[in-house]
Design an enzyme around this catalytic site. Structure first.
Site, mmCIF file in Angstrom:
data_model
loop_
_atom_site.group_PDB
_atom_site.id
_atom_site.type_symbol
_atom_site.label_atom_id
_atom_site.label_comp_id
_atom_site.label_asym_id
_atom_site.label_seq_id
_atom_site.Cartn_x
_atom_site.Cartn_y
_atom_site.Cartn_z
ATOM 1 N N SER A 190 -9.875 -0.372 7.080
ATOM 2 C CA SER A 190 -9.313 -0.163 5.739
ATOM 3 C C SER A 190 -8.643 -1.370 5.097
ATOM 4 O O SER A 190 -8.355 -1.353 3.909
ATOM 5 C CB SER A 190 -8.317 1.000 5.755
ATOM 6 O OG SER A 190 -9.013 2.218 5.731
ATOM 7 N N LYS B 45 0.844 -1.200 0.000
ATOM 8 C CA LYS B 45 0.000 0.000 0.000
ATOM 9 C C LYS B 45 0.877 1.248 0.000
ATOM 10 O O LYS B 45 1.920 1.280 0.654
ATOM 11 C CB LYS B 45 -0.905 -0.020 1.231
ATOM 12 C CG LYS B 45 -1.959 1.089 1.259
ATOM 13 C CD LYS B 45 -2.870 0.939 2.475
ATOM 14 C CE LYS B 45 -3.924 2.025 2.533
ATOM 15 N NZ LYS B 45 -4.822 1.855 3.697
ATOM 16 N N SER C 289 -9.709 1.922 2.833
ATOM 17 C CA SER C 289 -8.836 2.674 1.955
ATOM 18 C C SER C 289 -7.820 1.820 1.206
ATOM 19 O O SER C 289 -7.248 2.269 0.224
ATOM 20 C CB SER C 289 -8.067 3.726 2.763
ATOM 21 O OG SER C 289 -7.228 3.088 3.723
#
Lengths: 469, 482
Positions: B174, B75, B150
């Protein structure tokens, strides 16, 4: 004419001289090349997290002890949020809710009268970085960012410029002796910010803060100036507003920096990246175990040892000498301190070295002081061998022997004394008439005649014997 | 085209050991898919670096480490030395990491191969990945649907088989919510299990990095790799255990709780039905499943908003144009630099959260809101712990709805949080929590089951998850077949 009462509170920031910074392993060295003592934590780099340097806690605990503060066992750090380029994360890690020390005091001596200056609290925080402004731009040096600070806040209990300066001198002395800070105002490792208000009643007047003061005596000047300025304003029938001013050391006045806006909003909240700290008794005891004796305790010993007040203060003002003397409290302190403040200090100053750089061992120093005390070596002879004492491994006895001090036969000494007495009948007569002070003069002549090689103690005894016979 | 990358990690390892394939085979296969993909799952790709690493590994003897040579995606809020770390924000569009995060050190020491950085909501703020400065990643199950967020890029990439493993970060769901939306397994470990060093902070007391994988076993394997005490993160704790160790153990005397709130009418009917179906499966296998009430369980969103936004407003203050990242050119003053940098550097959702967070910490509000929230958060943790006194695990849906259309959320700030009403408790209490696929809705969109464990009890979560995984007959790998 003035019937205004001054009320002063003082905030002092002191840099702790730990090896590393408070929240990062960067070295903390004053005077290093700009931005060489930094890492991602000091720069507030994304993804970086604060560490907690235990040495900072230990130093702060020591400071608490010498300032008689109650130590907060359960404490945490808080974030103080504000934007400024010298504040790399745009928040400063400090202690808002749980300062490490609370409710302390120091005792000052105001012309023989002891006064207690009460300390509200002391907390730990990180220093900001240093900004250097020029006409074209501003430069940032992050070496200072994250250097540990303690902030010490008094209650508004100081009522004169003199009390304020005495307090600061005392504070400086205590922190210096506790070994936690260099307290060098000129290098910024100690920063004093008094706030001054005046009032005719018990209700406190409007508080004006003064920053950027470069010495303790300037703090006194700033307070005196500020009180007078405020009085003039009030006497003109005008009102004062809370503001921050700075001391201008050229004009010796204070100059407005900014007017305080109501309720500075720092949006404090507990620092989530540092777990809450519990200071155990063991940790506290351990932190205090190498705390040296404080100046007032030392002064008592110096006084007992017969050191004059003026010399006493000279020793306290020179921590290296005072620390050195701590190992020799059982010998003649007057002789020892005179040696240290006199010949040894001049030697060190001339060479620009420290005591620890010389070959003066503890046993040599002890021997030397005892020999001078018992007059087994004269001052003149000592001066002759000072350099050898400091620069060679030879013992005092060896040096005495080598230089031929004290090695005259008794008969030779007797001859010298006889010669001196013969050629100075006036002194002899005076002595016999009861003026014992001439003994000293005669001794001097004996020493001169022997070229300093006679043992002064022995000669003194023999001389008296002869005169009294 | 070869499909080695779709094989289980154990099979891949076996092939590597027998030298039938090399790490380069795997990297090339991944890049072939990534380059063909329209999912917008990645922000930065490092094909050159990955191939270089793969070739270096070929010189090595293949060790008995299942993760050796396996490609992984990271990420884009986790620092990988030398790669851009944008946090999907214009603010860090030009920002290159100069160090490795704690978990990246471990990934590299296991000789895994980092392919690139995945798309996400800007600074991890959002639950659809649509707040990304680079546009939203797409859901491989239906390209009109959101991936969730996210960690949407990581979810999309693993789900579509672009890469077998990925890392996400989970502040209020997330990792788990996008895992649920894309039919993969995502774990938010116990707070402190994985070092946050090198993770760009959103809400420091909630953030936790977690593995996102195709199945339960590989998830546990990846967690084994990334969890280790790190002196650079004071909240990280000592951890030395094999999270796969309970997989396959019998569920005898197992007790599972379902909070009534998790099957209330706020939950979509189809999802509730699937969860209740799991209940039946478990009961058929002699697991006791009870409905329970948990105090403060309905307060998680409020707590989250106060704590996460308060902390975020402070954590994001450092992005000011002075030292790194976007800096507004030719400002007229210092304030102008600050204001314009942040006005143009941050997107709307980030600015909204900073504003709300700043307000919540202002003056007396800190006491009224933030401190109060911390208290209730403690109470909430206690009430969950009470359940764990009696039950091994808590289960429920991961989300109240399945993936929805891109764009429907628009700019509605309240709706964003409703996606995460079931996943925030784990962040509040620091508990480990996993999402795994258990079926599809009528639109053939994946449905996720959430399993919450007591602090440090990830191994038991994996035990149950692995059991359920075997019982589920649906195939969640079909979208990998490009």
């Amino acid at each position: 004419m003035t019937n205004y009462k001054k009320t002063i509170g003082i905030e002092v920031h002191c840099e702790l001289k730990t090896k590393e910074k408070i929240f990062s392993p960067s070295q903390s060295i004053y005077g290093s090349m700009a931005n060489t003592c930094t890492n991602i934590i000091d720069l507030g780099y994304p993804g970086s997290l604060p560490l907690l340097n235990n040495e900072v806690l230990r130093f702060a605990i020591k400071a608490c002890k010498v300032l008689n503060l109650h130590i907060t066992r359960d404490m945490h750090f808080d974030r103080k949020n504000y934007f400024y380029p010298d504040n790399p994360k745009n928040f400063q890690i400090t202690q808002n809710e749980t300062p490490i020390g609370r409710d302390g005091y120091v005792i000052i001596n105001d012309d023989g009268e002891e006064k207690k200056i009460e300390i509200l609290e002391m907390h730990i925080e990180e220093d900001t970085c240093k900004s250097v402004h020029s006409a074209k731009n501003s430069l940032l040096d992050f070496n200072r960012a994250g250097v540990p600070l303690i902030e010490i806040v008094t209650k508004p209990c100081i009522h004169s410029a003199k009390e304020a300066t005495l307090y600061l001198e005392k504070l400086r002395e205590l922190l210096l002796y506790a070994g936690v800070s260099d307290c060098k105002i000129e290098e910024g490792s100690m920063r004093c910010e008094p706030n001054v208000s005046i009032s005719k009643t018990d209700k406190l007047g409007t508080k004006i803060e003064v920053k950027n003061i470069g010495s303790i005596s300037h703090v006194g000047e700033a307070i005196t100036y500020e009180a007078k300025r405020q009085e003039e304003i009030l006497e003109r029938g005008e009102t004062l507003h809370e503001e921050t001013r700075r001391f201008d050391d050229k004009s010796h006045t204070t100059i407005l920096m900014r007017v305080k806006e109501t309720g500075n909003d720092y949006r404090y909240f507990p620092e989530p990246d540092i777990p809450y700290v519990h200071l155990t008794e063991e940790f506290i005891t351990d932190s205090l175990k190498d705390l040296p004796r404080m100046p007032d305790e030392r002064r008592k010993d110096y006084q007992k040892g017969g050191i004059l007040p003026i010399n006493m203060e000279k020793i306290i003002a020179n921590k290296e000498i005072s620390d050195y003397l701590e190992r020799f409290l059982d010998i003649n302190l007057v002789v020892a301190s005179n040696l240290l403040l006199g010949d040894i200090s001049s030697y060190l100053n001339k060479k620009d070295i420290k005591l620890s750089d010389t070959k003066l061992t503890d046993s040599k120093f002890r021997d030397l002081v005892n020999k001078l005390d018992k007059k087994e070596i004269s001052n003149k002879n000592f001066k002759d061998i000072l350099v050898d004492i400091m620069e060679t491994d030879k013992s005092i006895d060896e040096l005495i022997k080598e230089n031929g001090f004290n090695n005259l036969d008794d008969s030779v000494v007797d001859d010298i004394i006889a010669k001196v007495l013969d050629s100075n009948p006036d002194f002899v007569h005076q002595y016999k008439s009861g003026n014992e002070r001439v003994l000293k003069a005669l001794m001097g002549l004996v020493m001169k005649e022997s070229k300093g090689k006679v043992n002064p103690s022995l000669a003194n005894d023999k001389l008296k014997e002869k005169l009294d016979a | 085209m070869s499909k080695y990358i779709d094989l289980s990690i154990e099979k891949i390892h076996d092939l590597l050991k027998r030298k039938e394939i090399t790490p380069t085979t795997l990297v090339l296969e991944c890049f072939e898919r990534i380059e063909k993909s329209d999912l917008n799952a990645f922000i930065t790709l490092d094909k050159e670096g990955a191939l270089k690493r793969a070739r270096e590994l070929e010189a090595k003897e293949v060790p008995d480490d299942l993760l050796f040579g396996i490609p992984i995606a990271i990420k884009d809020n986790i620092m990988v030395d030398g790669l851009k770390c944008t946090c999907a924000s214009k603010m860090l569009d030009n920002f290159t990491a100069i160090y490795d995060a704690g978990c990246i050190d471990l990934i590299k020491s296991h000789d895994m191969i980092i392919l690139g950085k995945t798309n996400m909501d800007e600074f991890a703020m959002g639950s659809t990945s649509e707040t990304s400065f680079y546009g939203a990643p797409l859901n491989p199950w239906n390209r009109k649907k959101v991936t969730g967020g996210s960690s949407g890029g990581s979810a999309s990439a693993v789900s579509a088989g672009l890469v077998p493993l990925a890392l996400g970060s989970d502040t209020g769901g997330s990792v788990r919510q996008p895992s649920s939306f894309t039919g993969i397994v995502g774990m938010k470990p116990t707070y402190g299990r994985v070092s946050r060093y090198g993770l760009v902070a959103f809400a420091s007391s909630l953030d936790q990095i977690g593995p996102m994988t195709r199945n339960v076993y590989e998830n546990a394997l990846l967690l084994n790799c990334i969890s280790k005490i790190d002196k650079r993160d004071l909240t990280s704790f000592d951890t030395n255990e094999d999270f796969t160790r309970k997989i396959g153990e019998s569920l005898q005397n197992f007790k599972v709780a379902i909070p009534n709130y998790f099957v209330s009418d706020i939950i979509d009917d189809e999802i509730r039905e699937k969860v209740l179906n799991i209940k039946t499966i478990l009961e058929n296998n002699h697991v006791q499943v009870d409905f329970v009430d948990i105090k403060h369980i309905d307060k998680a969103v409020t707590l989250y908003q106060i704590i996460a936004m308060g902390e975020a407003s402070s954590n994001l203050a450092r992005f000011d144009g002075v030292r790194y990242g976007y800096s507004y050119p030719n400002p007229t003053s210092l304030d102008d630099l600050y204001m314009k940098t942040r006005r143009f550097g941050f997107g709307n959702e980030v600015k909204r959260r900073i504003m709300v967070g700043s307000y919540l910490l202002s003056g007396e509000n800190a006491k009224i809101y933030y401190n109060k929230a911390l208290q209730i958060r403690d109470d909430l943790q206690k009430s969950f712990k009470k359940v764990f006194d009696k039950y091994n695990l808590i289960i429920g849906p991961t989300t109240a709805r399945c993936a929805y259309d891109l764009g429907v959320k628009g700019d509605d700030p309240i709706k964003s949080f409703m996606d995460d009403i079931l996943v925030m408790h784990a962040n509040m209490g620091g508990f480990p929590s996993l999402s795994m696929p258990i079926g599809f809705n009528k639109e053939h969109l994946p449905i996720g089951l959430q399993i919450i464990g007591n602090l440090c009890d990830e191994a038991t979560i994996y035990q149950l998850a692995s059991f359920i995984e075997k019982e589920i007959k649906d195939d969640f790998s079909e979208v990998r077949d490009d």
